[in-house]
Design a protein around this motif. Structure first.
Motif, PDB file in Angstrom:
ATOM      1  N   PRO A 195       0.808  -1.230   0.000  1.00  0.00           N
ATOM      2  CA  PRO A 195       0.000   0.000   0.000  1.00  0.00           C
ATOM      3  C   PRO A 195       0.837   1.274   0.000  1.00  0.00           C
ATOM      4  O   PRO A 195       0.473   2.267  -0.652  1.00  0.00           O
ATOM      5  CB  PRO A 195      -0.831  -0.118   1.288  1.00  0.00           C
ATOM      6  CG  PRO A 195      -0.926  -1.584   1.532  1.00  0.00           C
ATOM      7  CD  PRO A 195       0.391  -2.144   1.093  1.00  0.00           C
ATOM      8  N   LEU A 196       1.966   1.260   0.700  1.00  0.00           N
ATOM      9  CA  LEU A 196       2.834   2.443   0.704  1.00  0.00           C
ATOM     10  C   LEU A 196       3.508   2.662  -0.651  1.00  0.00           C
ATOM     11  O   LEU A 196       3.894   3.784  -0.973  1.00  0.00           O
ATOM     12  CB  LEU A 196       3.905   2.300   1.787  1.00  0.00           C
ATOM     13  CG  LEU A 196       3.436   2.392   3.244  1.00  0.00           C
ATOM     14  CD1 LEU A 196       4.588   2.112   4.191  1.00  0.00           C
ATOM     15  CD2 LEU A 196       2.830   3.761   3.524  1.00  0.00           C
ATOM     16  N   SER A 197       3.631   1.598  -1.428  1.00  0.00           N
ATOM     17  CA  SER A 197       4.344   1.678  -2.710  1.00  0.00           C
ATOM     18  C   SER A 197       3.414   1.910  -3.894  1.00  0.00           C
ATOM     19  O   SER A 197       3.875   1.852  -5.042  1.00  0.00           O
ATOM     20  CB  SER A 197       5.131   0.377  -2.937  1.00  0.00           C
ATOM     21  OG  SER A 197       5.956   0.062  -1.847  1.00  0.00           O
ATOM     22  N   ARG A 198       2.128   2.143  -3.668  1.00  0.00           N
ATOM     23  CA  ARG A 198       1.185   2.160  -4.784  1.00  0.00           C
ATOM     24  C   ARG A 198       1.494   3.279  -5.792  1.00  0.00           C
ATOM     25  O   ARG A 198       1.318   3.092  -6.998  1.00  0.00           O
ATOM     26  CB  ARG A 198      -0.243   2.281  -4.273  1.00  0.00           C
ATOM     27  CG  ARG A 198      -0.559   3.533  -3.492  1.00  0.00           C
ATOM     28  CD  ARG A 198      -1.988   3.493  -2.946  1.00  0.00           C
ATOM     29  NE  ARG A 198      -2.327   4.707  -2.233  1.00  0.00           N
ATOM     30  CZ  ARG A 198      -2.090   4.896  -0.949  1.00  0.00           C
ATOM     31  NH1 ARG A 198      -1.499   3.939  -0.244  1.00  0.00           N
ATOM     32  NH2 ARG A 198      -2.432   6.031  -0.365  1.00  0.00           N
ATOM     33  N   THR A 199       1.949   4.449  -5.315  1.00  0.00           N
ATOM     34  CA  THR A 199       2.252   5.517  -6.277  1.00  0.00           C
ATOM     35  C   THR A 199       3.494   5.173  -7.104  1.00  0.00           C
ATOM     36  O   THR A 199       3.552   5.450  -8.303  1.00  0.00           O
ATOM     37  CB  THR A 199       2.467   6.848  -5.554  1.00  0.00           C
ATOM     38  OG1 THR A 199       3.469   6.690  -4.543  1.00  0.00           O
ATOM     39  CG2 THR A 199       1.176   7.317  -4.909  1.00  0.00           C
ATOM     40  N   ASN A 200       4.480   4.548  -6.473  1.00  0.00           N
ATOM     41  CA  ASN A 200       5.661   4.119  -7.223  1.00  0.00           C
ATOM     42  C   ASN A 200       5.310   3.038  -8.231  1.00  0.00           C
ATOM     43  O   ASN A 200       5.811   3.032  -9.356  1.00  0.00           O
ATOM     44  CB  ASN A 200       6.726   3.603  -6.258  1.00  0.00           C
ATOM     45  CG  ASN A 200       7.155   4.643  -5.253  1.00  0.00           C
ATOM     46  OD1 ASN A 200       6.430   4.934  -4.314  1.00  0.00           O
ATOM     47  ND2 ASN A 200       8.327   5.209  -5.433  1.00  0.00           N
ATOM     48  N   ILE A 201       4.439   2.124  -7.821  1.00  0.00           N
ATOM     49  CA  ILE A 201       4.002   1.065  -8.723  1.00  0.00           C
ATOM     50  C   ILE A 201       3.256   1.657  -9.910  1.00  0.00           C
ATOM     51  O   ILE A 201       3.449   1.236 -11.061  1.00  0.00           O
ATOM     52  CB  ILE A 201       3.121   0.047  -7.972  1.00  0.00           C
ATOM     53  CG1 ILE A 201       3.965  -0.697  -6.930  1.00  0.00           C
ATOM     54  CG2 ILE A 201       2.464  -0.931  -8.934  1.00  0.00           C
ATOM     55  CD1 ILE A 201       3.148  -1.612  -6.029  1.00  0.00           C
ATOM     56  N   ALA A 202       2.404   2.648  -9.661  1.00  0.00           N
ATOM     57  CA  ALA A 202       1.646   3.270 -10.749  1.00  0.00           C
ATOM     58  C   ALA A 202       2.577   3.970 -11.732  1.00  0.00           C
ATOM     59  O   ALA A 202       2.398   3.872 -12.954  1.00  0.00           O
ATOM     60  CB  ALA A 202       0.633   4.260 -10.170  1.00  0.00           C
ATOM     61  N   ALA A 203       3.564   4.682 -11.215  1.00  0.00           N
ATOM     62  CA  ALA A 203       4.503   5.390 -12.093  1.00  0.00           C
ATOM     63  C   ALA A 203       5.292   4.416 -12.952  1.00  0.00           C
ATOM     64  O   ALA A 203       5.435   4.602 -14.171  1.00  0.00           O
ATOM     65  CB  ALA A 203       5.450   6.255 -11.259  1.00  0.00           C
ATOM     66  N   LEU A 204       5.787   3.354 -12.339  1.00  0.00           N
ATOM     67  CA  LEU A 204       6.555   2.372 -13.096  1.00  0.00           C
ATOM     68  C   LEU A 204       5.667   1.564 -14.032  1.00  0.00           C
ATOM     69  O   LEU A 204       6.126   1.109 -15.081  1.00  0.00           O
ATOM     70  CB  LEU A 204       7.289   1.440 -12.132  1.00  0.00           C
ATOM     71  CG  LEU A 204       8.478   2.077 -11.409  1.00  0.00           C
ATOM     72  CD1 LEU A 204       9.013   1.162 -10.325  1.00  0.00           C
ATOM     73  CD2 LEU A 204       9.592   2.414 -12.401  1.00  0.00           C
TER      74      LEU A 204
END
Length: 282
Positions: A195-204
């Motif tokens: 959940p904390l990584s969701r923005t990084n996952i979306a960008a990648l």
């Protein structure tokens, strides 16, 4: 106090307008070209719409083929490109986030050696790696297959590095609190870290999807069967006509169709994509 500089502001807007026009003009030519017959390109590129309307798009999606080879259909090429882009994207994200998680949160011999080995692969250009990779794919009998199209492109040192840098910002207090609450490594990964990584996952996701969708050199090397042609390869095949007239209206229409999925992904995930790079609330 912000100084008002009318000339400077006008110059900045002029630069922006010129940049937008330089990017949009080729797209405009492609849109206009789809509404004209091929004979009209003999005297130059038209700059306004013709009489054909959207007939060329109907022809592309209804006819048996888009080139002289009737086995190549635009629907099949779009499906191949979609499969390739999604498998590469999901594979890169899964492998990269798992690798970064292991390197940051587990202590084992050779941990940093493994990370730096992955990181050093960034220094090898594609041209250096492509022939050894092709040899491996050939020996594994993965030519003309979805596995050959996708598996060699899944690993990503860049994504692993970005996830590692983000995981290093996780505070030790959060990790200790998770341990006190009884969260093991798996539960911590799925309930806290992801959940904390969701923005990084979306960008990648956006970056890797466009990377997979636009692949041309690798599919061209390992596919000789038209059944596995991607939409980018199909455009090249439509241009490479030895005899006969090049169907520029179909080529431009196919190019526009090939642009739509990446544009849709960027628009759909624009907010999360931007937040993944500028969000400082880590």
């Amino acid at each position: 106090m912000v100084e008002r500089r009318p000339l400077f502001h006008a110059f900045c807007h002029l630069i922006l307008i010129v940049g937008i026009l330089s990017v949009a003009f080729p797209v405009w030519i492609a849109v206009v070209a789809t509404t004209h017959q091929n004979t009209e390109f003999a005297t130059g590129s038209p700059l306004w719409f013709g009489q054909e309307g959207i007939e060329v798009f109907k022809t592309l999606f209804s006819s048996a083929g888009t080139t002289q080879n009737s086995a190549i259909t635009i629907n099949g090429m779009l499906l191949n490109s979609l499969v390739m882009a999604l498998v590469i994207t999901i594979g890169k994200l899964v492998i990269s986030i798992a690798s970064a998680y292991a390197v940051v949160f587990f202590r084992f011999p050779g941990r940093m050696l493994a990370f730096w080995t992955i990181f050093f692969t960034l220094m090898l250009p594609v041209e250096v790696r492509i022939m050894p990779t092709f040899e491996v794919v050939t020996n594994l009998n993965m030519l003309n297959s979805y596995a050959g199209l996708t598996i060699p492109l899944i690993a990503s040192a860049t994504a692993t590095f970005l996830f590692r840098q983000f995981f290093l910002t996780i505070t030790p207090e959060l990790i200790e609190a998770a341990k006190i609450d009884g969260a093991g490594p798996i539960k911590f990964f799925f309930t806290i870290l992801l959940p904390l990584s969701r923005t990084n996952i979306a960008a990648l996701f956006v970056i890797t999807f466009i990377y997979g969708w636009n692949q041309y050199l690798w599919p061209m090397l390992i596919t000789t069967d038209t059944q596995y042609y991607t939409i980018v390869m199909g455009i090249k095949q439509m241009v490479a006509v030895s005899d006969g007239v090049i169907e520029w209206n179909k080529i431009m229409a196919t190019t526009l169709i090939a642009m739509l999925p990446p544009v849709f992904i960027v628009i759909l995930m624009q907010r999360a994509f931007v937040k993944g790079f500028v969000d400082t609330e880590k």
